[in-house]
Enzyme design. Structure first.
Site, PDB file in Angstrom:
ATOM      1  CG  ASP A  89      -7.389  -0.327  -9.352  1.00  0.00           C
ATOM      2  OD1 ASP A  89      -8.488   0.053  -9.790  1.00  0.00           O
ATOM      3  OD2 ASP A  89      -6.396   0.414  -9.260  1.00  0.00           O
TER       4      ASP A  89
ATOM      5  CG  HIS B  31      -5.896   7.556 -13.664  1.00  0.00           C
ATOM      6  ND1 HIS B  31      -5.035   6.604 -14.134  1.00  0.00           N
ATOM      7  CD2 HIS B  31      -5.629   7.646 -12.342  1.00  0.00           C
ATOM      8  CE1 HIS B  31      -4.296   6.154 -13.148  1.00  0.00           C
ATOM      9  NE2 HIS B  31      -4.630   6.773 -12.047  1.00  0.00           N
TER      10      HIS B  31
ATOM     11  CE  LYS C 117      -7.710   3.361 -11.118  1.00  0.00           C
ATOM     12  NZ  LYS C 117      -6.585   2.407 -11.069  1.00  0.00           N
TER      13      LYS C 117
ATOM     14  CE1 TYR D  49      -2.036   3.665 -11.721  1.00  0.00           C
ATOM     15  CE2 TYR D  49      -3.234   1.616 -11.394  1.00  0.00           C
ATOM     16  CZ  TYR D  49      -3.079   2.960 -11.134  1.00  0.00           C
ATOM     17  OH  TYR D  49      -3.951   3.588 -10.291  1.00  0.00           O
TER      18      TYR D  49
END
Ligand code: A2P
Length: 309
Positions: A47, A115, A82, A52
């Site tokens: 994920d 997200h 996302k 990130y």
């Protein structure tokens, strides 16, 4: 021993995945190494998110795993990324996914998620103020997600951090319903009502930060020190983390624990082939829940404005 589920889209998803969100953002080499170790240990579900900054390290770990024969090809993996809340508007969704795919060096993702149900002005970033929040166009953004699916860039589409009211709105206009809602979930924030709603509507729930996350921007580090769970862990000869993960699985939820540490990655995998008793599940369900601002921060509790509610 069930280790995969079938999503409403027909896609097969391993119910244990590796989370890759960390803050402060670590060096990419460290992230790549941790993901590569996880692949060696047998993790096949990863994920990430454009926020990130772990897409590129994940892409590099995938190439390395193929080169070294740990996996035969990319199709053996389940990859989720996302759409940043900086890109939640019509016209931005497909280009944002193409950018993520280029970072990941892959042709498609298995799952693409919005997200959070919000739009934030400017570049993607973890920290933003109330003034940065703009109206969120649920319908226009979701049409972009549907295009990603139709173009074959995402095998399944879904959402993250969506509460019930935002899901109801989405379901009212979606041509393709969301397959997944990925939310923060752990023994201190069990999300029972949301899970019931999702299950009734064939939306699979995935738990991020099932161990309590980092505890500052999101999550709560107390999760790993709950006396009720320590007691269960002792009697079952398991760790607190394993009990938290097993408990989530038994709620019909898949889990995405994040660890960049080899021993803990290994520990977090040992959640199959044993069960909690009804009494143990009951004890966990009675743990007092965090409420309001104590429950979590950041995208898990978005300050949102909507244009079509
Ligand atoms: P680390 O990466 O050093 O292992 P969550 O999955 O809830 O977001 O939790 C992530 C946090 O919990 C990270 O700080 C991670 O640190 C730590 N963590 C992951 N697995 C375990 C475990 N089995 N026991 C204790 N801490 C863990």
């Amino acid at each position: 021993m069930q280790t995969e589920i079938i999503l409403s889209s027909g896609g097969k998803m391993p119910i244990l995945g590796m989370g890759t969100a960390a803050y402060p953002i670590p060096q990419p080499e460290l992230v790549e190494m941790a993901i590569f170790e996880a692949m060696k240990l047998g993790y096949r579900h990863f994920d990430t998110a454009s926020l990130y900054q772990s897409e590129q390290p994940l892409g590099q770990a995938i190439s390395r795993a193929i080169r070294s024969g740990i996996i035969k090809d990319r199709a053996e993996l389940f990859i989720t990324t996302k759409l940043s809340v900086a890109d939640t508007y019509p016209g931005a969704v497909v280009p944002a996914l193409r950018k993520s795919l280029s970072e990941l060096s892959i042709e498609y993702v298995d799952l693409y998620l919005i997200h959070a149900p919000m739009r934030v002005r400017g570049e993607k970033r973890y920290v933003f103020t109330k003034e940065d929040v703009m109206p969120f166009d649920s319908k226009g953004t979701w049409e972009g997600m549907e295009q990603c699916y139709e173009l074959g860039l995402a095998k399944s589409i879904g959402v993250s951090n969506f509460p019930i009211d935002k899901l109801k709105l989405l379901l009212s206009h979606a041509q393709i319903p969301p397959s997944v809602n990925q939310v923060e979930m752990h023994p201190l924030w069990q999300q029972q009502e949301l899970i019931d709603f999702c299950q009734k509507n064939y939306i699979h729930v995935s738990a991020y930060s099932p161990l309590g996350g980092i505890g500052s921007f999101w999550g709560n580090r107390e999760v790993l020190h709950l006396k009720e769970i320590e007691e269960i862990a002792r009697t079952k000869e398991k760790t607190v983390a394993q009990i938290c993960l097993r408990w989530a699985l038994e709620q019909g939820v898949s889990v995405l624990p994040k660890s960049f540490n080899k021993e803990r990655l290994e520990e977090n995998k040992d959640i199959f082939g044993w069960r909690l008793s009804e009494d143990e599940v009951q004890i966990i369900s009675l743990i007092p829940q965090l409420v309001g601002d104590d429950a979590s921060h950041g995208l898990a509790r978005p300050i949102s404005q909507d244009i079509n509610v």
